[in-house]
Design a protein around this motif. Structure first.
Motif, short mmCIF file in Angstrom:
data_model
loop_
_atom_site.label_atom_id
_atom_site.label_comp_id
_atom_site.label_asym_id
_atom_site.label_seq_id
_atom_site.Cartn_x
_atom_site.Cartn_y
_atom_site.Cartn_z
N PRO A 207 0.84 -1.20 0.00
CA PRO A 207 0.00 0.00 0.00
C PRO A 207 0.87 1.26 0.00
O PRO A 207 1.85 1.33 0.76
CB PRO A 207 -0.78 -0.11 1.31
CG PRO A 207 -0.75 -1.56 1.67
CD PRO A 207 0.55 -2.09 1.15
N ASN A 208 0.53 2.22 -0.84
CA ASN A 208 1.34 3.44 -0.96
C ASN A 208 0.45 4.56 -1.50
O ASN A 208 -0.73 4.34 -1.78
CB ASN A 208 2.53 3.19 -1.91
CG ASN A 208 2.08 3.00 -3.35
OD1 ASN A 208 1.79 3.96 -4.04
ND2 ASN A 208 1.96 1.74 -3.78
N ALA A 209 1.03 5.75 -1.62
CA ALA A 209 0.24 6.88 -2.15
C ALA A 209 0.98 7.55 -3.29
O ALA A 209 0.89 8.76 -3.49
CB ALA A 209 -0.06 7.87 -1.04
N ARG A 234 13.15 3.19 8.15
CA ARG A 234 11.86 2.76 8.70
C ARG A 234 11.45 3.58 9.90
O ARG A 234 12.29 4.01 10.68
CB ARG A 234 11.94 1.29 9.14
CG ARG A 234 11.48 0.34 8.08
CD ARG A 234 11.48 -1.07 8.60
NE ARG A 234 10.34 -1.34 9.46
CZ ARG A 234 9.97 -2.57 9.81
NH1 ARG A 234 10.65 -3.62 9.39
NH2 ARG A 234 8.93 -2.75 10.59
N ALA A 235 10.15 3.79 10.03
CA ALA A 235 9.57 4.31 11.28
C ALA A 235 8.36 3.43 11.51
O ALA A 235 7.45 3.40 10.67
CB ALA A 235 9.17 5.77 11.12
N GLY A 236 8.36 2.70 12.60
CA GLY A 236 7.26 1.76 12.85
C GLY A 236 7.09 0.85 11.64
O GLY A 236 8.04 0.22 11.19
N GLN A 237 5.88 0.84 11.10
CA GLN A 237 5.58 -0.04 9.96
C GLN A 237 5.62 0.69 8.62
O GLN A 237 5.11 0.18 7.63
CB GLN A 237 4.21 -0.66 10.16
CG GLN A 237 4.16 -1.62 11.34
CD GLN A 237 4.32 -3.04 10.87
OE1 GLN A 237 3.51 -3.55 10.10
NE2 GLN A 237 5.37 -3.71 11.33
N ALA A 238 6.18 1.89 8.63
CA ALA A 238 6.33 2.63 7.36
C ALA A 238 7.78 2.55 6.92
O ALA A 238 8.69 2.57 7.76
CB ALA A 238 5.91 4.08 7.54
N LEU A 251 4.01 -1.33 5.54
CA LEU A 251 4.37 -2.76 5.65
C LEU A 251 3.26 -3.59 6.28
O LEU A 251 3.38 -4.81 6.38
CB LEU A 251 5.66 -2.91 6.47
CG LEU A 251 6.90 -2.26 5.85
CD1 LEU A 251 8.08 -2.31 6.81
CD2 LEU A 251 7.27 -2.95 4.52
N GLY A 252 2.18 -2.93 6.72
CA GLY A 252 1.07 -3.69 7.28
C GLY A 252 0.21 -2.85 8.20
O GLY A 252 -0.95 -2.60 7.93
N ARG A 253 0.81 -2.40 9.30
CA ARG A 253 0.02 -1.64 10.26
C ARG A 253 0.63 -0.25 10.49
O ARG A 253 0.62 0.25 11.61
CB ARG A 253 -0.08 -2.41 11.58
CG ARG A 253 -0.93 -3.67 11.50
CD ARG A 253 -0.94 -4.41 12.82
NE ARG A 253 0.40 -4.56 13.39
CZ ARG A 253 1.29 -5.49 13.00
NH1 ARG A 253 0.99 -6.36 12.06
NH2 ARG A 253 2.49 -5.54 13.56
N ALA A 254 1.13 0.36 9.44
CA ALA A 254 1.72 1.70 9.60
C ALA A 254 0.65 2.69 10.03
O ALA A 254 -0.51 2.58 9.65
CB ALA A 254 2.35 2.15 8.29
N THR A 255 1.06 3.66 10.84
CA THR A 255 0.16 4.75 11.23
C THR A 255 0.59 6.01 10.47
O THR A 255 1.69 6.07 9.90
CB THR A 255 0.28 5.03 12.75
OG1 THR A 255 1.64 5.43 13.01
CG2 THR A 255 -0.07 3.80 13.57
N ALA A 256 -0.31 7.01 10.51
CA ALA A 256 0.04 8.29 9.90
C ALA A 256 1.25 8.88 10.62
O ALA A 256 2.12 9.50 10.00
CB ALA A 256 -1.15 9.23 9.94
N ALA A 257 1.31 8.66 11.94
CA ALA A 257 2.45 9.19 12.72
C ALA A 257 3.77 8.59 12.21
O ALA A 257 4.78 9.29 12.11
CB ALA A 257 2.26 8.90 14.20
#
Ligand code: FAD
Length: 286
Positions: A207-209, A234-238, A251-257
């Protein structure tokens, strides 16, 4: 409404990044009258109004957005009128291309693979090296914030890099595209090549934008990001894609943060190394 109205709906279900907190209300109108109704409802109740196409250029914060989100995607009729294609705002580019291809109408092939609604694509003046929506727009029907509907001719709209003056006009409800007669096989081949090119260059399995940052004049954002060594950060799941540095993948459960943290780190590194401020191409909601 025939279309759905959802309460406290997580926008992660509606953005291509699969990220985003809830909207107080999300409406999915299916006709022009229903769009009118939704806009009128927001006006009457004094609700903040947000128009969403396919959510392919949006970073919705984890707290979500207040008010009413109107998603245009269920409103997707496409008509061929001679060499003009009239598409309702929510028609996906892929669908418009399909109709155009079968009718032997060329001119939109550059946009193959942009996962946008035609309304969102025109408002953002989406495009590639080969062209942009502004090149083929003949006119656009809009509804202003006070509820009046009117038709804007091409000459009354300003288009530039990822910008159009339509942003200030209100909600785009339909778009007329001036197409050129072309061999359906040639159209199909151009579309196929563009899709293939994207699959080779872009991390479409996550998933991407799309591109996170705009290209600064004279540079490619992706190249600057690559040169500061940010691929794979990487930051968390991003994660900054290792395939295309201007993409941040979930990567799966990335947050906006998580994504905002990566954005800040990239901007800082590029500013330090090159003295260039990278501007966001994606739009932050909430
Ligand atoms: P959204 O993301 O839903 O909305 C974007 C903005 O448009 C918001 O401000 C929204 O309020 C406004 N908007 C949407 N519909 C309307 C309407 N009917 N009336 C008024 N305002 C409206 N972009 C490019 O330019 N070129 C590319 O090559 C490209 N490649 C991409 C590849 C991938 C894999 C992805 C995920 C994205 C890519 N993008 C690209 C980004 C994105 O597809 C475009 O910016 C597109 O124009 C967004 O359309 P949308 O319908 O998803 O709009």
């Amino acid at each position: 409404l025939q279309g759905e109205v959802l309460i406290n709906e997580p926008l992660a279900r509606h953005t291509t990044w699969r990220i985003g907190g809830p909207a107080d209300l999300l409406a999915r109108p299916e006709t022009g009258e229903e769009i009118d109704f939704c806009l009128g409802f927001a006006r009457q109740k004094g609700l903040p109004l947000h128009i969403m196409g396919n959510g392919s250029n949006l970073l919705v914060r984890d707290g979500g957005v207040r008010g009413l989100v109107v998603q245009t995607r269920a409103w997707r009729r496409v008509l061929v009128q001679g060499r003009v294609i009239r598409a309702c705002a929510g028609a996906l580019i892929a669908r418009v291309l399909d109709v155009a291809g079968r009718a032997g109408l060329g001119g939109l092939e550059f946009a193959a693979g942009i996962p946008a609604t035609i309304g969102g694509a025109v408002v953002m003046n989406a495009g590639t090296q080969e062209g942009c929506l502004g090149d083929i727009v003949r006119g656009v029907e809009v509804i202003t914030p006070d509820g009046s509907r009117y038709y804007l001719e091409r000459r009354d709209i300003t288009f530039s890099y990822r910008f159009s003056s339509l942003r200030q006009e209100g909600t785009v409800v339909a778009v007329d595209l001036a197409m050129t007669a072309s061999d359906p096989r040639v159209i199909q081949e151009r579309v196929r090549k563009n899709l293939e090119g994207r699959r080779a260059r872009q991390p479409l399995e996550w998933p991407n934008a799309g591109s996170v940052f705009k290209n600064p004049a004279g540079y490619y954002a992706g190249q600057l990001i690559e040169e500061v060594g940010a691929k794979g950060w990487r930051a968390g799941q991003a994660q900054v894609s290792t395939k295309h540095a201007n993409f941040i993948i979930n990567l799966g459960r990335a947050t906006a943060a998580d994504v905002l943290e990566l954005i800040a780190r990239i901007q800082e590194a590029v500013a330090r190394a090159f003295g260039i401020n990278l501007e966001l191409e994606v739009e932050v909601w909430g």
